[in-house]
Design a protein around this motif. Sequence first.
Motif, PDB file in Angstrom:
ATOM      1  N   GLY A   1       0.825  -1.203   0.000  1.00 56.20           N
ATOM      2  CA  GLY A   1       0.000   0.000   0.000  1.00 56.20           C
ATOM      3  C   GLY A   1       0.859   1.252   0.000  1.00 56.20           C
ATOM      4  O   GLY A   1       0.622   2.192  -0.767  1.00 56.20           O
ATOM      5  N   LEU A   2       1.887   1.265   0.846  1.00 50.08           N
ATOM      6  CA  LEU A   2       2.776   2.432   0.888  1.00 50.08           C
ATOM      7  C   LEU A   2       3.479   2.613  -0.442  1.00 50.08           C
ATOM      8  O   LEU A   2       3.599   3.732  -0.954  1.00 50.08           O
TER       9      LEU A   2
ATOM     10  N   PHE B   1     -19.159  -7.873   0.693  1.00 47.33           N
ATOM     11  CA  PHE B   1     -20.027  -7.080   1.534  1.00 47.33           C
ATOM     12  C   PHE B   1     -19.528  -5.643   1.664  1.00 47.33           C
ATOM     13  O   PHE B   1     -20.277  -4.678   1.490  1.00 47.33           O
ATOM     14  N   MET B   2     -18.227  -5.520   1.972  1.00 48.43           N
ATOM     15  CA  MET B   2     -17.650  -4.186   2.183  1.00 48.43           C
ATOM     16  C   MET B   2     -17.761  -3.362   0.903  1.00 48.43           C
ATOM     17  O   MET B   2     -18.072  -2.165   0.943  1.00 48.43           O
TER      18      MET B   2
ATOM     19  N   GLN C   1      -8.192  -4.174   2.184  1.00 48.23           N
ATOM     20  CA  GLN C   1      -8.370  -4.000   0.742  1.00 48.23           C
ATOM     21  C   GLN C   1      -9.328  -2.863   0.420  1.00 48.23           C
ATOM     22  O   GLN C   1      -9.259  -2.258  -0.644  1.00 48.23           O
ATOM     23  N   LEU C   2     -10.208  -2.590   1.387  1.00 46.06           N
ATOM     24  CA  LEU C   2     -11.098  -1.451   1.187  1.00 46.06           C
ATOM     25  C   LEU C   2     -10.294  -0.162   1.083  1.00 46.06           C
ATOM     26  O   LEU C   2     -10.655   0.756   0.333  1.00 46.06           O
ATOM     27  N   TYR C   3      -9.175  -0.094   1.818  1.00 52.50           N
ATOM     28  CA  TYR C   3      -8.343   1.107   1.739  1.00 52.50           C
ATOM     29  C   TYR C   3      -7.681   1.224   0.373  1.00 52.50           C
ATOM     30  O   TYR C   3      -7.524   2.318  -0.155  1.00 52.50           O
TER      31      TYR C   3
ATOM     32  N   ARG D   1      -8.098  -8.715  -5.785  1.00 51.49           N
ATOM     33  CA  ARG D   1      -8.992  -7.672  -5.285  1.00 51.49           C
ATOM     34  C   ARG D   1      -8.411  -6.292  -5.455  1.00 51.49           C
ATOM     35  O   ARG D   1      -9.149  -5.338  -5.678  1.00 51.49           O
ATOM     36  N   ILE D   2      -7.088  -6.178  -5.377  1.00 53.19           N
ATOM     37  CA  ILE D   2      -6.510  -4.855  -5.651  1.00 53.19           C
ATOM     38  C   ILE D   2      -6.718  -4.512  -7.123  1.00 53.19           C
ATOM     39  O   ILE D   2      -7.064  -3.377  -7.472  1.00 53.19           O
ATOM     40  N   LEU D   3      -6.568  -5.522  -7.979  1.00 55.02           N
ATOM     41  CA  LEU D   3      -6.841  -5.275  -9.400  1.00 55.02           C
ATOM     42  C   LEU D   3      -8.296  -4.880  -9.618  1.00 55.02           C
ATOM     43  O   LEU D   3      -8.596  -3.983 -10.423  1.00 55.02           O
ATOM     44  N   ALA D   4      -9.194  -5.553  -8.904  1.00 55.95           N
ATOM     45  CA  ALA D   4     -10.613  -5.206  -9.025  1.00 55.95           C
ATOM     46  C   ALA D   4     -10.831  -3.755  -8.601  1.00 55.95           C
ATOM     47  O   ALA D   4     -11.623  -3.028  -9.211  1.00 55.95           O
ATOM     48  N   SER D   5     -10.107  -3.321  -7.562  1.00 58.43           N
ATOM     49  CA  SER D   5     -10.215  -1.926  -7.132  1.00 58.43           C
ATOM     50  C   SER D   5      -9.803  -0.987  -8.256  1.00 58.43           C
ATOM     51  O   SER D   5     -10.459   0.032  -8.494  1.00 58.43           O
ATOM     52  N   LEU D   6      -8.712  -1.339  -8.932  1.00 63.15           N
ATOM     53  CA  LEU D   6      -8.271  -0.506 -10.049  1.00 63.15           C
ATOM     54  C   LEU D   6      -9.364  -0.413 -11.114  1.00 63.15           C
ATOM     55  O   LEU D   6      -9.677   0.674 -11.613  1.00 63.15           O
ATOM     56  N   LEU D   7      -9.943  -1.566 -11.429  1.00 57.40           N
ATOM     57  CA  LEU D   7     -11.006  -1.594 -12.436  1.00 57.40           C
ATOM     58  C   LEU D   7     -12.171  -0.700 -12.036  1.00 57.40           C
ATOM     59  O   LEU D   7     -12.672   0.100 -12.838  1.00 57.40           O
ATOM     60  N   ILE D   8     -12.587  -0.846 -10.779  1.00 54.27           N
ATOM     61  CA  ILE D   8     -13.721  -0.047 -10.300  1.00 54.27           C
ATOM     62  C   ILE D   8     -13.381   1.436 -10.402  1.00 54.27           C
ATOM     63  O   ILE D   8     -14.192   2.247 -10.855  1.00 54.27           O
ATOM     64  N   SER D   9     -12.144   1.792  -9.994  1.00 55.75           N
ATOM     65  CA  SER D   9     -11.794   3.209 -10.032  1.00 55.75           C
ATOM     66  C   SER D   9     -11.805   3.722 -11.475  1.00 55.75           C
ATOM     67  O   SER D   9     -12.234   4.852 -11.730  1.00 55.75           O
TER      68      SER D   9
END
Lengths: 789, 789
Positions: free
Chosen positions: B104-105, B468-469, B571-573, B627-635
Motif C-alpha cells: 500500500g505504501l 459485503f464491504m 483491501q477497502l483502503y 482484489r486490488i486489481l478489481a479496485s483498479l477496475l472499479i476506479s
Amino acid sequence: MASLGDIGVSALINIITAFAFLLAFALLRIQPINDRVYFPKWYIIGARTSPTHNNFVAKFVNLNFKTYLTFLNWMPQTMRMKEPEIIEHAGLDSAAFLRIYLLGLKIFGPAAIVAFLVLIPVNVSGGMLFFLSKELVISDIDKLSISNVQPKSPKFFAHILMMYLFTFWACYMLYKEYDVIASMRLNFLASKSRRAEQFTVLVRNVPHVPDQSVSDTVKCFFKKNHSTHYLCHQTVYNANKYARAVRKRQKLQNSLDYNMLKFERHPEKRPTRKTGFLGLWGKKVDTIENYQQKIKELDEKLTMEHQKILKDPKRIMPAAFVSFNSRWGAAVCAQTQQSKNPILWLTEWAPEPHDVYWKNLAIPFVSLSIRKLIISLAVFALVFFYIIPIAFVQSLANLEGLEKVVPFLRPVIEWSFIKSFLQGFLPGLALKIFLWLLPGILMTLSKIEGHVAFSVLERSTAAKYYFFMLVNVFLGSIATGTAIQQLQSFLHQSPTQIPRTIGVSIPMKATFFITYIMVDGWAGMAGEILRLKPLIMFHLKNMVLVKTERDRLKAMNPKSIDFPEAIPSLQLYFLMGAVYAVVTPILLPFILIFFAFAYFVYRHQVINVYNQRYESAAAFWPHVHHRILASLLISQLLLLGLLSTKKAASSTPLLAVLPILTLSFHQFCKNRFEPAFRKYPLEEAVEKDTQDEACEPEIDMKPYLCEAYLHPVLHSIEEFELFELGVDHNRAHIPSQLATEPISGSHVNEQENKVSSKMHHLEVVVEQSESVSTHNHKTLSLNVDVMHH
Amino acid sequence: MASLGDIGVSALINIITAFAFLLAFALLRIQPINDRVYFPKWYIIGARTSPTHNNFVAKFVNLNFKTYLTFLNWMPQTMRMKEPEIIEHAGLDSAAFLRIYLLGLKIFGPAAIVAFLVLIPVNVSGGMLFFLSKELVISDIDKLSISNVQPKSPKFFAHILMMYLFTFWACYMLYKEYDVIASMRLNFLASKSRRAEQFTVLVRNVPHVPDQSVSDTVKCFFKKNHSTHYLCHQTVYNANKYARAVRKRQKLQNSLDYNMLKFERHPEKRPTRKTGFLGLWGKKVDTIENYQQKIKELDEKLTMEHQKILKDPKRIMPAAFVSFNSRWGAAVCAQTQQSKNPILWLTEWAPEPHDVYWKNLAIPFVSLSIRKLIISLAVFALVFFYIIPIAFVQSLANLEGLEKVVPFLRPVIEWSFIKSFLQGFLPGLALKIFLWLLPGILMTLSKIEGHVAFSVLERSTAAKYYFFMLVNVFLGSIATGTAIQQLQSFLHQSPTQIPRTIGVSIPMKATFFITYIMVDGWAGMAGEILRLKPLIMFHLKNMVLVKTERDRLKAMNPKSIDFPEAIPSLQLYFLMGAVYAVVTPILLPFILIFFAFAYFVYRHQVINVYNQRYESAAAFWPHVHHRILASLLISQLLLLGLLSTKKAASSTPLLAVLPILTLSFHQFCKNRFEPAFRKYPLEEAVEKDTQDEACEPEIDMKPYLCEAYLHPVLHSIEEFELFELGVDHNRAHIPSQLATEPISGSHVNEQENKVSSKMHHLEVVVEQSESVSTHNHKTLSLNVDVMHH
C-alpha cells in the motif's frame, strides 16, 4: 407481419425446392459417373473401386430404369446401420453429432404434444388481440400465440407451468444424453488399441538452456522428473518451407506420370511443351525430360532443406512430443504442473497425429495471451458491426421500405404472390448469404489465436460462430425487426428493460423464424444431401486436372463434416425451439420436421460421404450441452420479460427461480461429466496398461512412438500425400506384433483382405435375398449392408 | 457535506483517541501482570515464563519508573526483526500479510506525491464551483478535487494521464510483489523439512463397495493405481461426540487438580462441594473423591466410545488421508483425476493437520454443490438487504434528518462542536458497529458451504466479507448518501448510467471516507494494539476460572491474526485510494498514514502476540492481488462515469482502453503466478525427494505418516489439549532420526534446550550492552532481540 397465407406460400416454395433437390439427388446418385461424389467414404476405406463395365455408356449413365422408380429408398437404407457400426465406420464424433438431432427430437417432441394439447387451446380461448401499439398488424399465427392472452390473465400460469415442465424435461434429457455420451466416450477410448496419442504428451515452452539443444533439454528434464516413465521424445521442426517444396514436387511428379502415360499410349508422338507461362510460349522442350530434370533439381534442394531442418537450431521449435512407456505415465505428465515457473514446460495431451495443426506449435506463451485478447476484441467487433448490413437488408425486406427505395417497382411488389414471396423468403435468404462467408473468417481468427489441433480450432470457431448467430441471427432479427436503432438503445436501457424489449417482439417474430427454418433448415438440408458444389467441382476437376488415379482420389476428397458451421446452426434451432415452445408453440412442428429430416440426411452423409480428418471422441459434447442450457436460460429470461409487459407481475418470482435452478444444474453437470472430456482418469490408464501387459508383455514401442509425431512431410513424400487426404488412419495405431511384422504394407493389406472377404460374403447374401437389382444397385445397397453384418 | 473544519474536529478526536490508546498500551504493556496479554507468543514458543519476583507488588506492577518515560519505543523495536526472521518466527502467512501494508505504501506513496504536485494545482486553478444541483453545499475539500474543474475543460487530460500513470505504477508494483511472494512461497516450501502434508493427499467421496470396509477399498484402489508410490492411509472417523466427552473430562480433571492443590496447601481442610446446579445446593460430598469418581465413569464411557469409533462402520466417513512414499507420488495423485466417474475419488492436497476442519470431511459431493448454491444465495441476500439498516443510520447522520426526527435536540445539535462531531464521527461509527457482527455470520456460512480446511474457510469468509464491504461500505455509502432509493433505481437504469450516478457522488463523499479512515483506520489500529478485550478477558478468566498452569495458558491464548476480517478491511483502503487518487487526492495522505501506522502495529502484534493456528504459505496472496486489481477496475469505471457527466466525451475512448489493459494484465498474472499457489510442481518434488534420499536414505516414514492425520482427539487427551491451543507445531513435522529417537518428548525438550541456551546467550549480550533497565524491561527488549541474533 406475414399472414398464414404468406407462410403457406413460403412453405410451398421451400417444400418444392426441397423436393426438387431430393429428386435431383435420387437421380444423380445412381449414375456411375457420380459414384465418387456420393459414396466417397467407401472408396477411401477401400470397399469400392471404379466400376468396370464393358458397355461404354454404362460407365457414365445408369441404364437400369428400375432403379429410377424408388427415388426415396436411401432413407430406410440409412437406418439399417446401427449406432455401434456407425462408430466403427465413421468414428464417435460422427455418431455423437447424429445424436444431437435425436436429442432435439426427444426434447421437442413431447414438448410439442403438450403445447398443442394445453397451450394452444389456452391461447385461442384468450380471445383478445389488443396489442402494445395499434399500427402493428396482427396475423393469424398470433392468435395461436401468447399475444392472444389478456394482460393480467391468470391463464399465464399455464405458460409458466409449461416453462417449468419444459425446463425439467429438457434438463432430464440433457442429463441422460450427457451420461450416455460420456460412457460412450470412455468405452470408445477403452476399446481403442494402442495408439501414439495415448502415450504422448505435448510439451510447450521448453526453456532455452545455453549450450544445450532443445532435444537434450527435454531429455534431461523428463529423465529427471519422470524417470521411470519417460520413453523418448520428438522435437518439433519448423517444416513449413519444406512442405511447400514437397507439394511442388508432387505436382511435377503428377505431370510426369501423366506424360509418361500419354507417351505409352501413343509411342509415336513424344510429348513436348513450352517453358514459358502455362506452357503457352517460350522454348519447346521434351516434356518428359524437362520434368525429370526439374524433379531432380528439386530433389537436391529437398535433401538440403531436409538436412537443414534437422540441424539448424532455428528450425527447431521450443516444443516436443514426449512419449512414455505407459498410459499412466502420460496421463500423469499431462495433468500435472512440471516446472517451478508455471509458464515453462506446459504439458497437455498430444492431439492425434492427424489432428495436429503444426504451424501453431511454436507460439510462445506471452504472445498467446496477447493473441487471445486481440482475437476476442476482433470477434466482438465482428459480431457487433456485422449487424449493420443485416439490419439494412432486413429493413429492405420490409415491403413499405422497399417500395420507398424503388417506387417504380410498386406494381410488381403489390402483386400478392410476389408480395408473399418477398415477405416470406427474402429475410431468411439475406441472412443465409451473409452467413456464407463467415466460417472462413472465424476459422482464420481461431488459427491466429494459436490452437494446436484442428479439433480445438474447430471447436473454437464453432463457439465464435454460435456467439455470432445468437447475437445477429436470433437477437438481431428480433430487435432490429422492430427498430434498427434498438441495439444502440440497449446500452442506455436498464438491464431489466432488455429482456422486456426483446420479449415483447418475440411473438411478432414467429413467422420470420418459421420461414427461416424452412429456408435454412428444410431446403438447406436437401441441398446438403445433393452436394451440388462437390458434384460440379469433381466433374470439373475430372475433366481438367485429373491425370492419374491419385488425382482422382484427390478430386473426390469428401472432407469432414463441417462441425464449426453445422453444430452452431443446429444449436440455433434448439434456441428457437426453447424460446417459442411456450410463446408460439406452432413453431415446434417446423423444428421437429427439420430435426427428423436433418437426422436422415446426416446419417446418409456420415455413412456414405464424409471422411473425418481426426477423431476427438465426442470432445465437443460439453460445448453442445452448455449451449443448449444457455438456450434454456435465454428462453426463461425472455419469457420473464414478456410476462412482465403483460403485467403478470405475480409470476415474476415464480419464473425467477428457474434460471437459478438451471444454472445449478449446469454447475452440477460440469462437475459430474466434464472431467471425462478433459482428463484421462488414472484408473482407466492402469486398467489398459495391465491389459496390454497381459496380452503382449514383450512389445517395444520406442521405435514406433519416436516416429509417430514427426512432421508428416518429413516421413516420405508418399505418406505425406496420403496424410493430406486423411487416408492413413493407421499411422497412429501401434501394430500389435511389431517385432515380427513390418510396420507398413502388411497391415493395410490385412485390412483390405478383411473387407474384401466381407464383401464376398455379403454379395452372396444379397443375391439370395433380393434379385431385382443390377450390379450397380446391388453395390449401393451393399454400402449400407457391409457394416450391418 | 462536512467542511474542512469538520474534518479537523474529527481528525482531532481520532488522533486524541489513538494517542490515548497508545498511551494506555505503553503503560499497560510494561506491567508484569499484563505480560501474558501483550507477549503471549513468547510464552507459547517457550522463550518466556511467568516473572518470579521476591517483591510481591513487583509481581503485578512495574515499579521501575524510567521505563515509563519512553512510551513509544515499541515502534523502533518492532523494526529490529528482519523479514526472514519474521518468517521463521511467525510463518510466511504473517510475513506476507505485513507486506500488504508495505505494498500500500509503495503504490500510494509515489501516487500521492505526483497527485499533490500536479493534480491539486490543476484542480485549484479550475476555479469553478458550479455543481449539478444548487442545494448541495460545497466544502473546502471539494475545491481541491476534480469537482472544481469546469466541464469540457481540457484539464481533464491531466486526470486521465494521472489515471494511466497510476494504473501502470500499481500494476508494476503488483507484478513485482506477486513475483516476490511466489518465490518466497516456493523457497519457504522448499526449506521446510519433511512434513506430513507434503506426502499426503486427501481423498473424498470414496465409493461404497459392498462387503468391504472403506479402509480396504482405499487400500485396493491406491495399491492398484499408484502401486509404486502408495505407502499407507488413514481413514477419517466421525469423532465429534468423542471430542465433546474429552472436553468434559478435561474440565473435570482441571477441577480435580485445583482441589488437590488446595488440599495440599491446606491439608487441614478437605474440600467439599454440593452436587446440585453450580455447586450451590444439593448433597454435600467430598470434592476430590467426587471428581475422581466422575472421571473414572467418564473414562469408561470414553473407552467404549473410542472402541465404537474405530469399529462402527457408520462412524467411518467415506474419506481418507492417503500417504505416499515420495513427494512426487503425492503431487501426482493430488493433481490428477483418479476415477472414471469424475465425482468419485476426488483428490486434493491434504491441509496440514492443524488446518483440517474435521467436521466437514464427510459431506458428499451432491450435497456440496447444493450447499454452495444455497450459500451464494444467502450471501447475496445478506449483502443486499443489510444495506437497509445502514442506509437508515446514515440518513440519521444527516443532521437535517436528525433534527426532524428529534426536534427537541435541535439546540444541542446546532452547537457547532457537537455538530462537527456528529457529522464527522457518527457515520463511520454506525458502520463499524454494523460490521462488528458480520465476520461471525460469514464464517458460519462458509462452514456450512463445506470447506475442509480452516485456511480455506478463512479465505472464503474473506471473499464474502470483501464483497459485503464493497457493496455496502463503499458503493452503499456513496449511493445511499445521495438517496436511499438509489439501489432500487439502479435496476431500472441503463448499465452505462450506473458508473455515472456513482461517479458523480464520489467527490462529494470524500469527507465521509476521510472520517471513515480516521475512525476505522487510525483509532481502530490503536485499539488493535491495546487489545482491550483480550486484556479484560484474561484478567477476568485469571480471577475466576484459572485453577492450574494449563488454564493460564488457555486464558492467554492469543489466537491467530483475524485474516477474514483484516484482509478485506485492508483491501477497502486500496479501493478508496485507487478511486480517490485521481478524484480527490487530498485523501491519499490519510491512507498513507493508516498503512504506515498499521504496518507498525501489526509488525508488533505478529512478533509478540499472534500465534497462527495454521500455515498456508501465503496461499491468500492471489486473492489479495485479484482484489486490488478489481479496485483498479472499479476506479477506472467510476472515473469514466464521472468524466462523462463532466461532458469530457472525447476522453471516453482513451479511458475505455484502461479496463481492457487491466483485465489482460490480470489474465497474464493468473497464468504466470497462480499455479505456484495452487499446484506443486513435479520438478520441485523430485528435487526435494532426491535431497532427502541423499541425506537419509534409510528412513521409514510409514509409522509416522499413518498417525499424522488421526483425528487429534483420538491421539491422547493431553495432545488434544495442546492441539486446541495450537501449541504443538511439531506434530506434522517428521523427525529426521526416527529410528533412533522416540517421537514425543525428546523433541520438545530439544527445542526448549535450544531456546533456553539462546536466551542465556542473549542475556549476557544485553547486560553488556545496556545496563539501564531492570529485569522487567530487559525481558521486554529481549523479546525482540532473541530472534535478532
